[in-house]
Design an enzyme around this catalytic site. Sequence first.
Site, PDB file in Angstrom:
ATOM      1  N   HIS A  34       0.811  -1.207   0.000  1.00  0.00           N
ATOM      2  CA  HIS A  34       0.000   0.000   0.000  1.00  0.00           C
ATOM      3  C   HIS A  34       0.850   1.265   0.000  1.00  0.00           C
ATOM      4  O   HIS A  34       0.511   2.252  -0.651  1.00  0.00           O
ATOM      5  CB  HIS A  34      -0.924  -0.014   1.228  1.00  0.00           C
ATOM      6  N   HIS A  81     -10.080   3.572  -0.860  1.00  0.00           N
ATOM      7  CA  HIS A  81     -10.390   3.085   0.484  1.00  0.00           C
ATOM      8  C   HIS A  81     -11.232   1.830   0.327  1.00  0.00           C
ATOM      9  O   HIS A  81     -12.387   1.766   0.756  1.00  0.00           O
ATOM     10  CB  HIS A  81     -11.093   4.153   1.310  1.00  0.00           C
ATOM     11  N   ASP A 103      -5.044  15.605   1.765  1.00  0.00           N
ATOM     12  CA  ASP A 103      -3.959  15.642   0.785  1.00  0.00           C
ATOM     13  C   ASP A 103      -3.971  16.967   0.032  1.00  0.00           C
ATOM     14  O   ASP A 103      -2.921  17.524  -0.307  1.00  0.00           O
ATOM     15  CB  ASP A 103      -4.093  14.487  -0.214  1.00  0.00           C
ATOM     16  N   GLN A 302      -8.145  10.159  12.206  1.00  0.00           N
ATOM     17  CA  GLN A 302      -8.353  11.097  11.107  1.00  0.00           C
ATOM     18  C   GLN A 302      -8.231  12.562  11.542  1.00  0.00           C
ATOM     19  O   GLN A 302      -8.050  12.883  12.700  1.00  0.00           O
ATOM     20  CB  GLN A 302      -9.738  10.849  10.510  1.00  0.00           C
ATOM     21  N   ASP A 475      -4.578   8.742 -11.639  1.00  0.00           N
ATOM     22  CA  ASP A 475      -5.191   7.422 -11.775  1.00  0.00           C
ATOM     23  C   ASP A 475      -5.191   6.677 -10.450  1.00  0.00           C
ATOM     24  O   ASP A 475      -4.383   6.936  -9.566  1.00  0.00           O
ATOM     25  CB  ASP A 475      -4.477   6.582 -12.839  1.00  0.00           C
ATOM     26  N   SER A 515      -3.776   0.213  -5.637  1.00  0.00           N
ATOM     27  CA  SER A 515      -4.398  -0.661  -4.650  1.00  0.00           C
ATOM     28  C   SER A 515      -4.408  -2.078  -5.194  1.00  0.00           C
ATOM     29  O   SER A 515      -5.157  -2.389  -6.126  1.00  0.00           O
ATOM     30  CB  SER A 515      -5.823  -0.200  -4.342  1.00  0.00           C
TER      31      SER A 515
END
Length: 711
Positions: A34, A81, A103, A302, A475, A515
Amino acid sequence: MSLADSDHELVVEELGREPSPAEVALFENLWSEHCAYRSSRPLLSAFESEGDQVVIGPGDDAAVVALPDCESYITLGIESHNHPSYVDPFDGAATGVGGIVRDTLSMGAYPIALADSLYFGDFEREHSQYLFEGVVEGISHYGNCIGVPTVTGSVAFHDGYEGNPLVNVACIGLIDDPDRLVTAEAQQPGNKLVLFGSATGRDGLGGASFASEDLGEDAEVEDRPAVQVGDPYSEKLLIEASEQLIDGDLVESARDLGAAGLGGASSELVAKGGLGANIRLEDVHQREPNMNALEILLSESQERMCYEVRPENVEEVEAIAERYDLGASVIGEVTDGNYVCTFEGETVVDVDAEFLGEGAPMNDLATEPQPAVEQEIPDVALSEAIETVLSSPNTASKRWVYRQYDHEVQLRTAVRPGDDSALLAVREAGVGLAFSSGADPNWTDVAPYEGSRAVALENATNLAAKGARPLAAVDCLNGGNPEKPDVYGGFSDAVSGLADMCATLDIPVVGGNVSLYNDSPSGPIPPTPTLAVVGTKDSYDAPTLSLEGEGELLVIGDLALAGETDPLLGGSEFLSAFDGSDQFPELPSEPGALIDAVATVADLAGTLATHDVSHGGLAVTLAEMVTDDAGATITLDGDARSLLQEQPGRIVVETTEPEAVTEALDGIAPVTEIGTADSSGTLTISAESDAVELTAEKIAEYRNVIPETLE
């Protein structure tokens, strides 16, 4: 958490000693698939990421691209996610939104738009519906609460996602002054590291490792602690506080706390600057008692940011945090040595930051070619075929989804969800910004390479249909277990196809996400290369996809209708519905020139409506254009299968100036006259010896399958 034996040997060789438990956990997470892209990084060099418009390309929290003829920048980012959204669809999807927004903040940008591309198992299955409803609710709750509009995206249903759905979220941010740009590269030894935002808890522990393994049968129970829990109200405060920090020039560098938590963000921040850090873990503000060093280091709680701050600015940063009811902890400082973490006087991590971030060896994996596809076309009456495709959840209206999103907050959305692409009014720059995102698993399942080329072309066509020309893309490359040669072969082909078409279209791919290990007991997912593309135009106006009822109807770029190729149905919703197979259709030979010409056509004075032809084919496109007040009479020469093939790079145009359209496409792609629009509210199609008549009311009934099923 444990390191693989080969990785453990490398770490011992580098450190000259056995790693501590905290170091083992940190390496295990940051060297995971990841974070380290161990199986995919060798493939990513295929993408072209440079261009005059590219300010910051791959490698930062988000890419930065200059808008044409002005001083404004936009940021582009995308993330997945997937595993969290299977275990807990609401929180998994919600925190995906929160992560990509942070981000954006870490670059000094204000988030202005979101796109979500979602993939689930067979819609008829109850578990797929449960995941679908939970994910959409999580995205809408978080996005609506923070005041960032979700303006575009896609939804697909396919058996391959039954045990592993995909949730891919993209975000655009705006930097209206180049001096506001911030990067994730630490600047100066002696500067302070400040953890800013919510308090640290025990949620999300080991999330990076969790995302780098196949999902097991008991994942919904056993892996629940690895899923983060979001608080959108704290994120909204963080967004506004970030604006004040940037306005005051109080931040030297920034990194969002995502995968691997504080350990990942702080070590990556200093590594990019060729520096180190001293971090005191006990100084981190916490919301749970008795947290140990490893928990503090790897928690993925978070709404947190890591900022590099000059010592003289720390008090002002703390004052802004207090003003917004957020926490701010001075947890250490930037150094010119190793990355060192202490906890209550004991050193728990002491490693070279660059080795921690970049030392993972790449995987050399085997591939197997994809099997050849045989032609097996079901014999189905045209009326049954069209009605079946129209009522498929894949081609049906997604209004149930996007009506849950506040897509008009911030007052920029000039073309709303439900059209080919969104169009945003960036008034600060005087630019219309088009936004499209998605992939089609039917295409990439049957033909990973050609299907991925088609994904890129289709997204670019979505922009061009509204008069915009592509500017840049990011992407999200989703695949199954790369250790299986057939799975890795399909993934590799998908990467190559996407990269090749983006290069052909001159679209720099400026960032992204990978991913892998999206496998479950039900099998691997299809290779799924989600592409999010932005484009620009000089105005905020665009033709809609709904017919006006006053013009001629032309199809641009349809090779089969023009007699240049036979219609091929590979990857189509028709074959999926009737269990057939076929080769994937050929694509136009000059796709770059085609996109440019379509953008020109969209802005012609005589153009009344435009609509991209893709999912479901020409039949679905025409049906989507019909309203209660506008219909069409269509007559097709040749093979009726042209109505069902899904060759991208096509567009239906309603125009009062057909000669101008033909002139714009001269020598680039075929233009075929297919009929006229009228005020009947009925679509009548005659093809070969068959005919179909559908009223707007009947079309709406077919296309309303999602809410009818869920309710």
